[in-house]
Design a protein around this motif. Structure first.
Motif, PDB file in Angstrom:
ATOM      1  N   MET A 144     -74.244  50.930 -75.022  1.00  0.00           N
ATOM      2  CA  MET A 144     -73.994  52.321 -74.659  1.00  0.00           C
ATOM      3  C   MET A 144     -73.326  52.391 -73.293  1.00  0.00           C
ATOM      4  O   MET A 144     -73.168  51.388 -72.609  1.00  0.00           O
ATOM      5  CB  MET A 144     -75.319  53.093 -74.637  1.00  0.00           C
ATOM      6  CG  MET A 144     -76.100  53.019 -75.941  1.00  0.00           C
ATOM      7  SD  MET A 144     -75.265  53.840 -77.300  1.00  0.00           S
ATOM      8  CE  MET A 144     -75.454  55.541 -76.791  1.00  0.00           C
ATOM      9  N   THR A 145     -72.956  53.583 -72.924  1.00  0.00           N
ATOM     10  CA  THR A 145     -72.380  53.892 -71.606  1.00  0.00           C
ATOM     11  C   THR A 145     -71.179  52.994 -71.295  1.00  0.00           C
ATOM     12  O   THR A 145     -71.091  52.352 -70.257  1.00  0.00           O
ATOM     13  CB  THR A 145     -73.449  53.749 -70.498  1.00  0.00           C
ATOM     14  OG1 THR A 145     -74.703  54.229 -70.975  1.00  0.00           O
ATOM     15  CG2 THR A 145     -73.059  54.541 -69.259  1.00  0.00           C
ATOM     16  N   VAL A 146     -70.259  52.906 -72.257  1.00  0.00           N
ATOM     17  CA  VAL A 146     -69.042  52.120 -72.034  1.00  0.00           C
ATOM     18  C   VAL A 146     -68.095  52.939 -71.159  1.00  0.00           C
ATOM     19  O   VAL A 146     -67.813  54.107 -71.444  1.00  0.00           O
ATOM     20  CB  VAL A 146     -68.384  51.757 -73.381  1.00  0.00           C
ATOM     21  CG1 VAL A 146     -67.093  50.981 -73.144  1.00  0.00           C
ATOM     22  CG2 VAL A 146     -69.353  50.947 -74.236  1.00  0.00           C
ATOM     23  N   GLU A 147     -67.625  52.335 -70.096  1.00  0.00           N
ATOM     24  CA  GLU A 147     -66.725  53.004 -69.162  1.00  0.00           C
ATOM     25  C   GLU A 147     -65.614  52.064 -68.752  1.00  0.00           C
ATOM     26  O   GLU A 147     -65.794  50.839 -68.755  1.00  0.00           O
ATOM     27  CB  GLU A 147     -67.469  53.474 -67.904  1.00  0.00           C
ATOM     28  CG  GLU A 147     -68.471  54.578 -68.145  1.00  0.00           C
ATOM     29  CD  GLU A 147     -69.131  55.035 -66.854  1.00  0.00           C
ATOM     30  OE1 GLU A 147     -68.992  54.301 -65.861  1.00  0.00           O
ATOM     31  OE2 GLU A 147     -69.757  56.103 -66.845  1.00  0.00           O
ATOM     32  N   VAL A 200     -66.335  48.206 -77.017  1.00  0.00           N
ATOM     33  CA  VAL A 200     -67.175  47.025 -76.801  1.00  0.00           C
ATOM     34  C   VAL A 200     -68.095  46.893 -77.998  1.00  0.00           C
ATOM     35  O   VAL A 200     -68.848  47.819 -78.320  1.00  0.00           O
ATOM     36  CB  VAL A 200     -67.997  47.145 -75.498  1.00  0.00           C
ATOM     37  CG1 VAL A 200     -68.850  45.906 -75.310  1.00  0.00           C
ATOM     38  CG2 VAL A 200     -67.087  47.348 -74.300  1.00  0.00           C
ATOM     39  N   GLN A 201     -68.011  45.748 -78.659  1.00  0.00           N
ATOM     40  CA  GLN A 201     -68.772  45.497 -79.886  1.00  0.00           C
ATOM     41  C   GLN A 201     -69.733  44.332 -79.657  1.00  0.00           C
ATOM     42  O   GLN A 201     -69.364  43.304 -79.089  1.00  0.00           O
ATOM     43  CB  GLN A 201     -67.820  45.172 -81.038  1.00  0.00           C
ATOM     44  CG  GLN A 201     -68.496  45.035 -82.392  1.00  0.00           C
ATOM     45  CD  GLN A 201     -67.480  44.788 -83.498  1.00  0.00           C
ATOM     46  OE1 GLN A 201     -66.398  44.286 -83.238  1.00  0.00           O
ATOM     47  NE2 GLN A 201     -67.838  45.143 -84.724  1.00  0.00           N
ATOM     48  N   ALA A 221     -67.399  52.800 -81.141  1.00  0.00           N
ATOM     49  CA  ALA A 221     -66.608  53.975 -80.803  1.00  0.00           C
ATOM     50  C   ALA A 221     -65.586  53.618 -79.726  1.00  0.00           C
ATOM     51  O   ALA A 221     -65.819  52.740 -78.891  1.00  0.00           O
ATOM     52  CB  ALA A 221     -67.516  55.102 -80.321  1.00  0.00           C
ATOM     53  N   VAL A 222     -64.458  54.303 -79.761  1.00  0.00           N
ATOM     54  CA  VAL A 222     -63.390  54.071 -78.784  1.00  0.00           C
ATOM     55  C   VAL A 222     -63.553  55.092 -77.656  1.00  0.00           C
ATOM     56  O   VAL A 222     -63.704  56.292 -77.909  1.00  0.00           O
ATOM     57  CB  VAL A 222     -62.006  54.207 -79.431  1.00  0.00           C
ATOM     58  CG1 VAL A 222     -60.902  54.036 -78.381  1.00  0.00           C
ATOM     59  CG2 VAL A 222     -61.845  53.173 -80.542  1.00  0.00           C
ATOM     60  N   VAL A 223     -63.575  54.606 -76.422  1.00  0.00           N
ATOM     61  CA  VAL A 223     -63.644  55.479 -75.264  1.00  0.00           C
ATOM     62  C   VAL A 223     -62.375  55.297 -74.437  1.00  0.00           C
ATOM     63  O   VAL A 223     -61.675  54.294 -74.575  1.00  0.00           O
ATOM     64  CB  VAL A 223     -64.889  55.179 -74.399  1.00  0.00           C
ATOM     65  CG1 VAL A 223     -66.141  55.380 -75.191  1.00  0.00           C
ATOM     66  CG2 VAL A 223     -64.830  53.766 -73.836  1.00  0.00           C
TER      67      VAL A 223
END
Length: 1179
Positions: free
Chosen positions: A731-734, A801-802, A814-816
């Motif tokens: 989670m929280t990909v930035e 990120v997988q 998901a793509v961010v």
């Protein structure tokens, strides 16, 4: 962390091939087990210690020139001095340390240090080659005395500039300069008086307090710990009536421009000292760029600019600006940064086997570009013995098909006019079969679920390959849970019980094979299965804490009890019995935290509980209690993702159990940490539990009733679920850049519980949002950050990120969207103009900068504005700049809180996430006049019978040019009524005014305003009384005490009483008496508070008791009483407005609504009490 290589997915044995081109092999010659195993191997010399290149010695001590080297066989040492052989045997004062090349020159008994000045170089030689040291320049330190000179006293006038020269003697190294007086007290320095880099003392302007006869310059020579003193300088400052102010001029440096050269890596120091009156302030800018934020420092009251770790990028024009109220000047310093040679690639030692190839690379940079030259065994390579295996290609020596005679020590020299670098690197040609340096049959003990490292240190030439096997039958390791490091170490990231056993490390090269066996033992972790519990006990009782520990029985367990962070008190009341700590006769001091610490040789565990001590109470022990813990936990129906747990409840202690709480422990990922799994009703003794993959579960149950929760049950047996691919992604990909050319991708990693299997990794993918590029992907270890370098500045990226493990991949992530790093904005806002709204408010407009020039997230626009300072000495101070930030893309903003009648300057900058862009050109504006503040003070002095004198101070904030003063005043009578208001204008240049023809013995209230062209300001009030006439006062007292006056007053009171009774009777008989209009239409008008525009005032209240005036005591300011102003309420008794009493005509005369009262005189309210006035108060 050491570089790792994982075995491939093709299930091949773990083999490590180490290439000589990647890793240079060196024979360890230090003391230790490994060195003993290789003591028969030869190695060329290596310089390990040497004196600095510039070696300044203390002439009072023996000279020690260091030169240490290692090699096999031990090297011999020789020296050169000034380029020729130095025969130390011929000088009895020189000795060489045994087994070393270090020289000791004994000059303390005889000889002089100057005799041994020179350039020394050490050579360490054995049969494999010769290594050389740097050129060591030996110079004795010098601290010469000051030259005797006669210093004439200096006399100058107040305000002139002054430079006191120091000119210390030339020493080695240069001395440290400071100024003191005869009492060895440092002379105070500030913006006006400061010491320059050359040691001189500069006065921008002198003051009378600068007069003294003991300005003394001191030079401290640190190397010899001596201080030299200059002759005292006498300065006398003559006070002038007025010092003429002047704009700044520079005392140093001279002229409008100068040049400065500095070497890379040094501290760049630029200095500007100016004189002028008032004292100038110094500012610094870089003309073609910005000053580096983290490397720039201001010294000596802003007069010195220092940039540390200077580089070629710091070259350019720097400008210092000296400014005071009368003007400004600037000086431009052109800085050029040169560089002594510095390493890009320093040559490293090579160990090769016969027939192999290799290369030495020596790459350096500098300004100017350094020249690279090679030496072999200390001899220039051009005249060194020829070696057919060697080929020189500029900064690289290429070796092919080397033989044992190719062994040598090569020196690389990189030099330019500012210095040189010298590096030794040997080529050692050896033919050696593999050797294992790790102790045979070494036993490694590791706690389960922790990493295990098995060492296999090795040596061989050619470099061996390493292979690991497990078990006595020699089965090769095929599983991909192992990691093999370049140094031969085998890593098991998560050691399990089935990893226990013997492991064999095999090293092979073409000359042979060597192997070594080590043993791995996996131990159970130490756990506290019964923790001490919180206890509340009465003073004088006994308390027991239980700490039951489960550990691996092959390890020795020690249990230690602590109170707080200290050991238990040495007191017989504290006893430890197996798993219990017992404290007898508890006192208040025994309260606190008790910790049980269980230690083995491999791990530790601890648990704490708090003891609270309370006073004894006579109440009996409670009948009810929390439940006893459940027991007999059992696991059934064990599936991959579920299991059934059953238990037997404990005693409910007379309070029914309302629910059971089930907790689990993951012994693999979070040993010792219990988390809640489920809750079930108190009538249920089984639960179907959902499980996650790859978790080593243990369960425990707690019971709860109305009194609380039981202690946990004993843990159930462990249950390990099978591994599976991750079912979630981090989670929280930035994506945010930390530098203008990178993209930092961060995420919140999965915890061990969420990994679902071993070998948790992350596949990080990215591509530009607006481009057609394919996704770029990289698989990284279990970390939380990946940095993409070489990105364009502030470009949007798509990121995902997988998670993956050894079983497979998590679902598609998901793509961010993120952005690469920001850089400072390039463009300043244009077309900045100011609209002045009023005297305290201005509106600023600007043109937004182009979006491309922002190079980051637009944070907004920032306005720096400041008030221009006057030239007077009182206003001379540091300019305080104010800052207002306007969020977003606004192109205008309001500046509130400005001071009226002031000059302001401002500039605008655009702001992004990196910082501020350049400032727009300064814009100036002027605020108009405003209304002034109230006069600072108002005093009434010299009261007489008919006059009062007013004195005042002008407003502290005139907010413009004062045009006049307004004085309003009115009398106050004995009933606190206000008389007519008199308005008087007074010229602005007055601070004193006398009012004449006033009433005697009268109190007056004054309202005093200042006025500018913008209007009147707030007022200040004051009261005063004119003097009393003594004859009149005595006459009034005499009349008031006469008997006839007292009788008259009683008769009037009786008459009014009779009239009221008659009215009451007539009212009851239905009579109609039209006395007045209804009272609600006749109430006294409230006199409103003073307003700034109409000059009216509120009612007067006595300043002593501050009580409001009663209704009926107010009169208008013109002292006229209108027909509806009577306070009598008799109008309520009649019917018509014009109705009259037929019975008594006197009431018609007094209360008729048609007859208006005559206007009273303006000063009537101020007269002293008299019989006439007393009568008037009744009618």
């Amino acid at each position: 962390m050491p570089e790792k290589k994982r075995s491939s997915a093709g299930r091949v044995p773990l083999i490590l091939c180490l290439c000589q081109a990647i890793r240079a092999l060196e024979v360890p010659l230090d003391h230790g087990e490994k060195a003993k195993l290789l003591e028969d191997l030869v190695q060329p010399p290596t310089i390990t210690q040497q004196s600095p290149k510039d070696y300044i010695i203390d002439p009072r001590e023996n000279i020690v020139i260091q030169c240490e080297a290692r090699g096999k066989p031990l090297p011999s040492f020789s020296w050169t001095r000034n380029g020729t052989h130095f025969d130390i045997d011929k000088d009895p004062l020189i000795t060489m340390r045994p087994g070393s090349g270090t020289l000791t020159i004994n000059i303390m008994t005889e000889g002089k240090a100057e005799t041994y000045e020179g350039v020394y170089q050490c050579t360490a030689r054995n049969e494999r080659g010769a290594a050389v040291s740097n050129n060591i320049v030996v110079r004795p330190s010098r601290s010469p005395l000051w030259t005797k000179e006669k210093l004439e006293p200096i006399t100058l006038q107040n305000g002139q500039s002054l430079v006191l020269p120091c000119r210390p003697p030339v020493g080695l190294p240069p001395p440290i300069i400071f100024w003191m007086d005869n009492s060895f007290q440092r002379l105070p320095q500030n913006e006006r008086v400061s010491q320059g880099l050359n040691g001189d003392l500069y006065f921008s302007n002198v003051l009378p307090e600068d007069t003294r006869e003991d300005y003394i310059c001191y030079a401290r020579f640190n190397h010899t710990q001596t201080i030299q003193q200059k002759q005292p300088i006498s300065v006398r400052v003559i006070s002038a009536k007025s010092s003429r102010e002047r704009p700044p001029t520079f005392l140093t440096p001279e002229g409008n421009a100068s040049n400065k050269e500095e070497l890379r890596g040094n501290v760049l120091s630029l200095e500007c000292i100016a004189e002028g009156l008032p004292t100038p302030v110094i500012y610094w800018i870089k003309e073609d760029g910005t000053l580096p934020i983290n490397r720039t420092f201001y010294r000596n009251f802003q007069k010195t600019l220092q940039i540390i770790l200077v580089s070629e990028a710091d070259s350019g024009n720097y400008q210092c600006i000296a400014k005071n109220a009368l003007g400004a000047i600037h000086h431009t310093i052109s800085v050029t940064v040169k560089a002594a040679p510095y390493w890009i690639i320093e040559p490293e030692n090579l160990v090769l086997s016969p027939g192999e190839n290799g290369r030495l690379i020596c790459r350096a940079n500098g300004n100017p570009k350094p020249r690279i030259s090679w030496l072999s065994n200390g001899v220039p390579i051009e005249i060194a013995p020829d070696d057919p295996s060697r080929k020189i290609d500029g900064d690289t020596i290429i070796f092919s098909n080397v033989q044992e005679r190719s062994s040598a020590v090569y020196q690389c020299n990189a030099s330019n006019e500012y210095g040189y670098l010298l590096a030794n690197a040997f080529v050692n040609v050896l033919a050696e079969p593999p050797r294992i340096l790790t102790t045979a049959n070494k036993v490694y003990q590791v706690i389960a679920n922790r990493p295990a490292w098995l060492d296999c240190a090795f040596f061989g030439s050619p470099l061996p390959t390493i292979e690991w096997f497990k078990g006595a039958k020699g089965s090769a390791l095929h599983e991909d849970i192992y990691v093999l490091h370049q140094n031969g170490t085998l890593e098991i990231p998560v050691a399990q019980k089935d990893n226990t056993g013997a492991y064999t490390c095999v090293a092979r090269n073409k000359l042979g094979m060597a192997k070594n066996e080590v043993h791995l033992e996996i131990k159970d972790p130490t756990r506290i299965i019964k923790q001490p519990e919180y206890a509340v006990v009465q003073r004088g009782s006994t308390v027991s804490f239980e700490c039951k520990v489960k550990h691996d029985h092959s390890l020795i367990l020690t249990v230690l009890w602590l109170k707080g962070d200290c050991e238990l008190p040495n007191d017989g009341r504290f006893t430890i019995d197996k798993d219990h700590l017992v404290v007898a006769d508890v006192s208040d001091d025994d309260g606190g935290t008790y910790t049980c610490v269980a230690n083995t040789t491999l791990d530790t565990a601890s648990a704490s509980a708090v003891l609270s001590v309370v006073a004894p109470t006579p109440t009996p022990a409670p009948i009810y209690d929390v439940p006893n813990p459940p027991f007999d936990l059992e696991l059934t129906d064990q599936l991959d993702k579920s299991v059934q747990l059953s238990w037997t409840p404990g005693d409910d202690n007379n309070s029914p159990i309302t629910k059971f709480i089930i907790e689990y422990e993951d012994a693999m990922h979070e040993a010792g940490l219990w988390r809640q799994q489920a809750e079930v009703p108190g009538t249920q003794t089984t639960a179907q539990l959902k499980l996650s993959p790859y978790v080593n579960y243990s369960f425990r149950v707690m019971a709860e009733n109305s009194l609380g929760r039981s202690v946990p049950s004993e843990p159930s047996e462990q249950y390990l679920t099978k591994a599976a691919e991750p079912d979630k992604n981090p989670m929280t990909v930035e994506g945010l850049g930390s530098e203008p050319d990178n993209l930092v991708i961060t995420w919140k990693p999965l915890n061990g519980f969420e990994s679902n299997g071993p070998g948790l990794q992350y596949k990080v993918s990215w591509r530009q949002k607006d481009g057609d590029d394919e996704w770029t992907s990289v698989v990284v270890a279990n970390v939380s950050k990946y940095i993409v370098s070489g990105t364009p500045t502030f470009v949007p990226y798509l990121i995902k990120v997988q998670a993956l493990n050894e079983v497979g991949f998590a679902p598609e992530p998901a793509v961010v969207m993120g952005h690469s790093g920001e850089d400072l904005p390039m463009v300043a806002p244009g077309n900045v103009h100011v609209s002045v709204v009023n005297s305290t408010l201005a509106e600023v407009h600007w043109d937004p900068v182009p979006l491309k020039s922002i190079r980051g997230h637009l944070q907004g626009y920032r306005i720096y504005y400041w008030k221009a300072q006057g030239s007077s000495k009182r206003n001379r101070r540091h300019i305080e700049k104010k800052i207002l930030t306007f969020q977003g893309s606004k192109a205008h903003g309001m500046l509130p809180g400005l001071e009226p009648f002031s000059n302001y300057t401002l500039n605008v900058r655009v702001v992004n996430g990196k910082g501020e862009g350049p400032a727009s050109p300064d814009s100036s504006f002027h605020t108009p006049e405003g209304v002034p503040s109230a006069p600072s003070s108002l005093k009434i002095v010299n009261p007489t019978l008919d006059s009062l004198t007013l004195e005042w101070d002008p407003p502290s904030h005139p907010n413009g040019i004062l045009t006049e003063y307004t004085l309003k005043y009115q009398p106050i009578n004995s009933t606190h009524e206000l008389g007519p208001l008199v308005d008087l204008k007074i010229p602005a240049n007055k601070t004193r005014w006398t009012l004449k023809n006033l009433n005697f013995s009268t109190r007056y209230k004054f309202y005093f305003f200042a006025q500018t062209s913008a209007g009147s300001g707030s007022h200040i009030t004051e009261e005063a009384v004119t003097s009393v006439d003594e004859a009149m006062a005595s006459r009034q007292v005499d009349i008031a005490t006469q008997g006839w006056f007292i009788g008259l007053m009683c008769a009037v009171a009786l008459l009014i009483l009779i009239l009221l009774i008659v009215c009451f009777i007539r009212r009851n008989k239905g009579g109609k008496y039209p006395v007045k209009e209804k009272e609600d239409a006749h109430a006294d008008p409230e006199i409103q508070p003073m307003k700034e525009d109409d000059g009216t005032f509120g009612e007067y209240s006595d300043a002593e008791d501050h009580k409001p005036l009663k209704k009926g005591s107010r009169t208008p300011s013109d002292r006229t009483v209108k027909k509806e102003d009577s306070d009598d309420s008799l109008v309520d008794y009649g019917e018509g407005v014009n109705g009259q009493f037929n019975e008594d005509g006197s009431f018609i005369g007094q209360y008729s609504g048609k007859k208006e009262k005559e206007p009273a005189e303006g000063n009537e309210s101020s007269e002293a009490p008299s019989p006439v006035n007393a009568m008037n108060s009744f009618v």
